[in-house]
Design a protein around this motif. Structure first.
Motif, PDB file in Angstrom:
ATOM      1  N   GLU A  46       0.835  -1.207   0.000  1.00 13.46           N
ATOM      2  CA  GLU A  46       0.000   0.000   0.000  1.00 13.46           C
ATOM      3  C   GLU A  46       0.867   1.254   0.000  1.00 13.46           C
ATOM      4  OE1 GLU A  46      -3.397   2.200   2.750  1.00 13.46           O
ATOM      5  OE2 GLU A  46      -2.738   0.169   3.251  1.00 13.46           O
ATOM      6  N   VAL A  47       1.898   1.231   0.807  1.00 13.64           N
ATOM      7  CA  VAL A  47       2.803   2.400   0.861  1.00 13.64           C
ATOM      8  C   VAL A  47       3.517   2.585  -0.478  1.00 13.64           C
ATOM      9  CG1 VAL A  47       4.894   3.300   1.927  1.00 13.64           C
ATOM     10  CG2 VAL A  47       3.105   2.284   3.354  1.00 13.64           C
ATOM     11  N   ALA A  48       4.005   1.455  -1.046  1.00 13.87           N
ATOM     12  CA  ALA A  48       4.705   1.556  -2.329  1.00 13.87           C
ATOM     13  C   ALA A  48       3.767   2.039  -3.432  1.00 13.87           C
ATOM     14  CB  ALA A  48       5.313   0.205  -2.702  1.00 13.87           C
ATOM     15  N   GLY A  49       2.516   1.516  -3.431  1.00  8.40           N
ATOM     16  CA  GLY A  49       1.551   1.949  -4.443  1.00  8.40           C
ATOM     17  C   GLY A  49       1.205   3.420  -4.320  1.00  8.40           C
ATOM     18  N   ALA A  50       1.045   3.891  -3.088  1.00  9.80           N
ATOM     19  CA  ALA A  50       0.736   5.315  -2.873  1.00  9.80           C
ATOM     20  C   ALA A  50       1.886   6.200  -3.347  1.00  9.80           C
ATOM     21  CB  ALA A  50       0.431   5.550  -1.394  1.00  9.80           C
ATOM     22  N   ALA A  51       3.117   5.746  -3.072  1.00  7.78           N
ATOM     23  CA  ALA A  51       4.284   6.527  -3.507  1.00  7.78           C
ATOM     24  C   ALA A  51       4.356   6.599  -5.031  1.00  7.78           C
ATOM     25  CB  ALA A  51       5.558   5.916  -2.931  1.00  7.78           C
ATOM     26  N   LEU A  52       4.051   5.449  -5.678  1.00  5.68           N
ATOM     27  CA  LEU A  52       4.086   5.433  -7.141  1.00  5.68           C
ATOM     28  C   LEU A  52       3.001   6.331  -7.727  1.00  5.68           C
ATOM     29  CD1 LEU A  52       5.173   4.341  -9.780  1.00  5.68           C
ATOM     30  CD2 LEU A  52       3.684   2.337  -9.508  1.00  5.68           C
TER      31      LEU A  52
END
Length: 643
Positions: A46-52
């Motif tokens: 979730e964190v990686a997707g939000a950053a992307l």
């Protein structure tokens, strides 16, 4: 691993393929991280997707801001931005720096090689928001650069994946990804090179000057880099868009940018102004080339050079004179010097005009401002291709025939009911002298003198001496010197209505004329026109009293003076405003009126001008002997004054 993608795949933020490092070389997105223990948790994903998503949104916002032309295109672009349009609280995207394309900056070597004949043509390539552009430059006659479009095309014709909406296409060229179908970078590179190959001339190793794209436009910079990396030609890089502000590449065209570069080439031939010149002795008319900018002149980038020249009108004051600017000096038949520019200007007959020409580069000369009030440019600049130099030279007149010299004497009545009456006459004389001076700036062809007169019984102003009949006569001199000689002349109030001391003035003119003829080398010369112009209200007094008209106290007969002036070949004319109205009812008054009418009729037998009806310019036009022209009117301005 926690990286967002395979390092060999395209960057998920900016779509740049074939990355060879842990971070994207274009947008800076971290493509891979070091190994970690265990599986990624839902929270990690979730964190990686939000950053992307945040990085993709920021990248698109940057592209949208860079490519925006105005409010009308913002709505369509906002619809395709990843994550939607920017919020009010979002920070403004940072400024864009120009990418390092790895291409050596040019110093103009290829352009100089073209000018020196090392190859026949040079291609200038530029990638802009509106398309792919190629301008081909060749060197024409007299070293003048010629440029033409060699295959410019819109982006959607070369790369069909670009959106058909112009503003969205600009967004894509600035690097924006959005929610649109993906523009494959590899296919983009191949399409650019295919276009380049089709447009370049079919010669081995064709030279190319590549104009630098505006900073931050990701796909425009990529296209330029593809040209360099393919090594398809000899390439130089020039700051084609360096003069643009805010990174917007449609403030000028590629043709404009190329023109700016070729303007720095040196002139191979003198840039000359084609004029006419009349021989002082014979009057024969010949073409004359005045050098405005000599061969070898070279401008710095963005600079201009000016040259001033005084030209002169012909003898007829025709509506428009031609001002052809040529590269070189034409042969006798008008060939051998290609036209650079053509201008038209209106100049009064025999009038000068100070002109300013500006050099913008080889083959580019403009008339920027006519410097004389008498000159104006009705036709502006014409296409050089329409200039018929042989036709202009064949239409020159064979000869300019100079007019006879003019010798003019005024008599001026200085008595009046009011000073304004006298001042009007003196103003008229000054105006005529000034206009004649403009026709004879050398002061050799026209001579002007004047005799001022009062009443026989003089009631002078306090400044005038009692008993003066005449002002000190002004002998014949150049017309430009006459006004100063009238500065000290004074007005006297008129005390009688019938006659003035005009007969004394006529005898004084006859004396001055006799002295002038005695001093002349050829007193009977036919090339001199002699005129006496009487400026007055009252006629001269008779030698003997005529009814109520008093006689001249000194017994001078104006009729004898008139005959003497005719003997000296003077024409006598009048500019008089005698009292008008019905004749007096009594016999004595009627006889006085008969005398006045008869006197003015005899004095004006050679010509009559009327105050208010005949201005000074009309009088000068009538008095000044006309010029002659053998052949057609001259279509060119003259290099030196005819007078």
């Amino acid at each position: 691993m926690t990286g967002a993608c395979d390092p060999q795949a395209a960057c998920p933020v900016c779509a740049t393929p074939d990355q060879q490092s842990d971070f994207c070389a274009v947008c800076g997105w971290q493509l891979q991280d070091g190994p970690v223990l265990g599986e990624l948790t839902a929270r990690d994903l979730e964190v990686a997707g939000a950053a992307l998503r945040a990085a993709g949104h920021a990248w698109d916002i940057r592209a949208a801001a860079l490519s925006a032309r105005g409010p009308e295109g913002v709505g369509r672009v906002a619809e395709v931005i990843r994550g939607g349009p920017p919020g009010r609280d979002e920070k403004k995207p940072p400024g864009i720096a120009s990418a390092d394309l790895g291409i050596p900056s040019g110093r103009g070597d290829l352009l100089d090689d073209l000018h020196q004949g090392h190859f026949k043509e040079l291609s200038f390539v530029e990638f802009t928001a509106d398309g792919l552009h190629m301008i081909r430059v060749t060197i024409g006659e007299a070293g003048i650069p010629l440029q033409n479009d060699a295959g410019s095309m819109a982006w959607h014709l070369v790369v069909p994946e670009f959106d058909s909406d112009e503003d969205v296409c600009r967004f894509q060229l600035a690097g924006g990804i959005g929610t649109l179908p993906h523009v494959d970078r590899g296919e983009f590179d191949a399409a650019v090179l295919e276009w380049l190959k089709a447009c370049l001339p079919g010669v081995p190793d064709p030279p190319v000057v590549l104009l630098r794209p505006p900073p931050g436009w990701e796909l425009l910079e990529r296209a330029a880099a593809a040209v360099w990396e393919a090594r398809v030609s000899r390439v130089e890089l020039h700051a084609g868009s360096a003069e643009l502000t805010e990174g917007i590449p449609d403030r000028r065209t590629t043709a404009d940018a190329v023109r700016r570069l070729v303007r720095t080439l040196p002139l191979l031939a003198d840039h000359t102004l084609l004029l006419a010149r009349a021989d002082r002795d014979t009057g024969a008319v010949h073409p004359h080339s005045h050098v405005l900018f000599p061969a070898g002149s070279r401008l710095a980038p963005g600079a201009t050079e000016t040259a001033e020249v005084t030209v002169h009108g012909g003898v007829t004051g025709r509506d428009a004179l031609y001002l052809p600017v040529l590269a070189g000096v034409p042969a006798a038949d008008g060939t051998g010097a290609p036209p650079v520019s053509m201008h038209q200007i209106e100049v009064g007959a025999l009038e000068p005009a100070r002109l300013t020409f500006v050099l913008r580069g080889p083959g580019e000369v403009d008339l920027v401002t006519p410097g004389a009030p008498a000159a104006r440019t009705p036709g502006g600049r014409r296409d050089p291709a329409t200039v018929d130099v042989p036709g202009l030279l064949s239409s020159l007149p064979r000869r300019i025939v100079r007019p006879p010299r003019l010798e003019l004497f005024f008599t001026v009545e200085l008595s009046g009911a009011e000073q304004a009456e006298t001042e009007e006459r003196l103003t008229f004389v000054r105006d005529v002298a000034a206009l004649l001076a403009r026709r004879d700036r050398a002061g050799t062809a026209i001579r002007v003198g004047v005799v001022g007169h009062y009443d026989h019984t003089v009631y002078e102003s306090r400044l005038a001496k009692e008993g003066i009949l005449l002002q000190a006569p002004v002998s014949a001199r150049p017309p430009a010197a006459l006004p100063a000689a009238l500065d000290g002349w004074s007005h006297a109030r008129r005390r009688q209505d019938a006659v003035s001391s005009l007969e004394d003035a006529l005898w004084e003119v006859a004396r001055l004329a006799a002295e002038g003829l005695a001093a002349a080398e050829d007193p009977g010369a036919a090339d001199v026109r002699r005129v006496v112009l009487i400026v007055a209200r009252r006629p001269p007094a008779p030698a003997r009293q005529h009814g109520l008209v008093p006689a001249c106290p000194r017994g001078k007969d104006w009729r004898t003076a008139l005959g003497l002036l005719h003997f000296y070949r003077f024409q006598v004319m009048t500019r008089a405003d005698p009292a008008a109205g019905p004749p007096p009812p009594d016999q004595s008054g009627s006889k006085a009126r008969e005398y006045v009418d008869e006197a003015w009729e005899l004095l004006g037998a050679d010509g009559v001008f009327r105050p208010g009806a005949d201005p000074a310019a009309a009088v000068v036009q009538s008095l000044a002997p006309p010029w002659g022209v053998e052949g057609p009117d001259c279509p060119l301005a003259f290099a030196v004054p005819l007078v």
